[in-house]
Design an enzyme around this catalytic site. Structure first.
Site, PDB file in Angstrom:
ATOM      1  N   PHE A 166       0.857  -1.188   0.000  1.00 36.08           N
ATOM      2  CA  PHE A 166       0.000   0.000   0.000  1.00 36.08           C
ATOM      3  C   PHE A 166       0.890   1.233   0.000  1.00 36.08           C
ATOM      4  CE2 PHE A 166      -2.342   3.505   1.881  1.00 36.08           C
ATOM      5  CZ  PHE A 166      -3.480   3.500   1.094  1.00 36.08           C
ATOM      6  N   ASP A 220       9.310   2.718   1.811  1.00 35.94           N
ATOM      7  CA  ASP A 220       8.100   3.407   2.270  1.00 35.94           C
ATOM      8  C   ASP A 220       7.933   3.068   3.746  1.00 35.94           C
ATOM      9  OD1 ASP A 220       5.558   4.127   3.038  1.00 35.94           O
ATOM     10  OD2 ASP A 220       4.588   3.498   1.172  1.00 35.94           O
ATOM     11  N   LYS A 263       2.459   9.634   8.606  1.00 39.51           N
ATOM     12  CA  LYS A 263       1.733   9.139   9.791  1.00 39.51           C
ATOM     13  C   LYS A 263       2.314   9.671  11.119  1.00 39.51           C
ATOM     14  CE  LYS A 263      -1.040   5.650   7.803  1.00 39.51           C
ATOM     15  NZ  LYS A 263      -0.689   5.026   6.524  1.00 39.51           N
TER      16      LYS A 263
HETATM   17  C1  LIG Z   1      -0.828   5.346   5.042  1.00 42.28           C
HETATM   18  C2  LIG Z   1       0.203   4.925   4.106  1.00 42.28           C
HETATM   19  C3  LIG Z   1       0.446   5.621   2.912  1.00 42.28           C
HETATM   20  C4  LIG Z   1      -0.387   6.806   2.460  1.00 42.28           C
HETATM   21  O1  LIG Z   1      -0.326   7.875   3.343  1.00 42.28           O
HETATM   22  P1  LIG Z   1      -1.433   9.041   3.227  1.00 42.28           P
HETATM   23  O2  LIG Z   1      -1.016  10.029   4.280  1.00 42.28           O
HETATM   24  O3  LIG Z   1      -2.757   8.403   3.494  1.00 42.28           O
HETATM   25  O4  LIG Z   1      -1.347   9.590   1.858  1.00 42.28           O
HETATM   26  C5  LIG Z   1       1.480   5.194   2.103  1.00 42.28           C
HETATM   27  N1  LIG Z   1       2.242   4.134   2.439  1.00 42.28           N
HETATM   28  C6  LIG Z   1       2.041   3.448   3.597  1.00 42.28           C
HETATM   29  C7  LIG Z   1       2.931   2.311   3.919  1.00 42.28           C
HETATM   30  C8  LIG Z   1       1.007   3.808   4.449  1.00 42.28           C
HETATM   31  O5  LIG Z   1       0.789   3.107   5.571  1.00 42.28           O
END
Ligand SMILES: *Cc1c(COP(=O)(O)O)cnc(C)c1O
Length: 402
Positions: free
Chosen positions: A142, A227, A256
């Site tokens: 994701f 990421d 986050k």
């Molecule tokens: C939440 C998340 C995203 C996206 O972040 P947003 O602030 O919702 O755009 C991307 N990568 C990972 C691993 C995430 O947990």
């Protein structure tokens, strides 16, 4: 009580008639939060093990955020990205020192940080790799909800949504080094991967896999982009998840937890990839003083209070507590690192368990019908973990009829 119920009903009516529908939400309106607790408009209290989706890492309404917002908002809220500002520079120094990556670009959301990373990788491909632009990602990953990040994400069926998708993303199975090696071709400029897949259900990369990826990237001269939007800044029990693997990324994305609830993100890169030219990248809110002041306060707190260590300790306690009841409820697997944990249910009752727990005053998340994910604030106490287990077991007793 009756009055609060009526007020809530009116709010829910207004919500359903004015908000663009994007998700089925429970029939409550959240109003206030403090530490590990949130309250709805009827005064009902919840123990929060979702933590704003792994965001409110210092708990709800921490004083450091209130103070930073108050102080900075009287100084300077926004001065346009055309100028440097003090908290921007201080926060850049803090993050580069902390990560060992020399350069940082600030955004507001995780998807935006990942977009920056992809732009940087394509820039690198253009300048150094004869126009290579392909980025390899993994299934069940994701990376966000913008158009490019939906193309990068490996969620089932997402490749069929909002077509045509942005081209240039190739997907291979997670934790499969051979598949990754085979997918690399002269058109590849980077690999983008989560060290622990969060939304995918808390799937941990193996040490051999991550070290193998580092080696592949070095051999082929392509970028390793991690990421760590969900795993970064203490969540997995280390400041960054890559520390579990003994490797360094070329590019790192954070969001986050970085703002503790304030919308904030960052992309970090090695000095060698400081490649953007004027006009390539920017944004109205990049490095805006208010967000930078909050980031400084939140990350300063994570460092100062050694919260990654605390996440490791509390996470180990939570895992041990889950293992004590694992056999009784037939939980097939308990996994994760630090305070990013998940367990599998014997039956696909995730949604039912989430709503029954909510009724009993506990917030948890089901990333799939068979998996439950826990990502509480780093400040969670052992007593709060005990209480969470108590509620969870009571609800599972009812639901699984044991
Ligand atoms: C939440 C998340 C995203 C996206 O972040 P947003 O602030 O919702 O755009 C991307 N990568 C990972 C691993 C995430 O947990």
């Amino acid at each position: 009580m009756e009055q609060l119920k009526q007020l809530t009903d009116e709010l829910l009516h207004d919500a359903s008639s004015s908000l663009l529908f994007v998700a089925n939400r429970p029939e409550v309106v959240m109003e206030r939060g403090e530490g590990m607790l949130v309250w709805d408009t009827e005064g009902k209290k919840y123990l929060d093990f979702i933590g704003g989706w792994a965001v409110t890492c210092l708990g709800h309404s921490p004083k450091v955020i209130t103070d930073a917002l108050q102080q900075q908002s009287t100084q300077l809220v926004n001065v346009s990205p055309a100028y440097y500002n003090k908290p921007m520079i201080e926060f850049a120094r803090m993050l580069t020192k902390l990560s060992g990556l020399e350069r940082v670009f600030f955004g507001s959301t995780g998807a935006e940080a990942n977009e920056s990373a992809i732009k940087l990788a394509r820039k690198y491909g253009t300048l150094r790799k004869g126009g290579a632009y392909e980025v390899i990602t993994t299934t069940r990953s994701f990376h966000g909800r913008t158009m490019a990040m939906m193309a990068a994400t490996g969620k089932p069926n997402w490749d069929k949504m909002f077509v045509p998708q942005l081209p240039g993303f190739v997907k291979v199975p997670f934790n499969d080094l051979d598949a990754m090696a085979q997918a690399i071709n002269p058109n590849t400029c980077a690999i983008l991967i989560e060290p622990v897949q969060g939304e995918g259900g808390v799937n941990e990369a193996s040490i051999a896999y991550m070290q193998g990826l580092r080696k592949l990237c070095d051999e082929h001269g392509i970028l390793l982009i991690l990421d760590e939007i969900q795993t970064g800044l203490g969540r997995t029990g280390k400041m960054f998840a890559y520390e579990h693997y003994g490797i360094m990324p070329d590019v790192l994305t954070l969001a986050k937890g970085i703002g503790g609830g304030f919308p904030l993100s960052a992309m970090l890169a090695k000095e060698a990839y400081n490649l953007f030219e004027p006009g390539d990248q920017g944004g109205t809110y990049t490095g805006q003083p208010l967000g930078m002041a909050v980031g400084l306060a939140v990350v300063g707190e994570i460092i100062g209070r050694k919260l990654p260590e605390r996440a490791a300790e509390q996470g180990a306690y939570l895992q041990a507590k889950l293992k004590e009841v694992q056999a009784k409820y037939g939980l097939t697997e308990i996994r994760g690192k630090g305070l990013l944990l998940a367990f599998d249910l014997p039956k696909p009752l995730g949604a039912e368990l989430v709503s029954a727990c909510m009724a009993a005053g506990l917030l948890i998340n089901a990333p799939s019908p068979t998996a439950i994910r826990l990502m509480p604030a780093y400040i969670v106490t052992k007593a709060e973990i005990d209480e969470m287990i108590h509620i969870l077991c009571k609800v599972m007793d009812q639901l699984f009829g044991k």
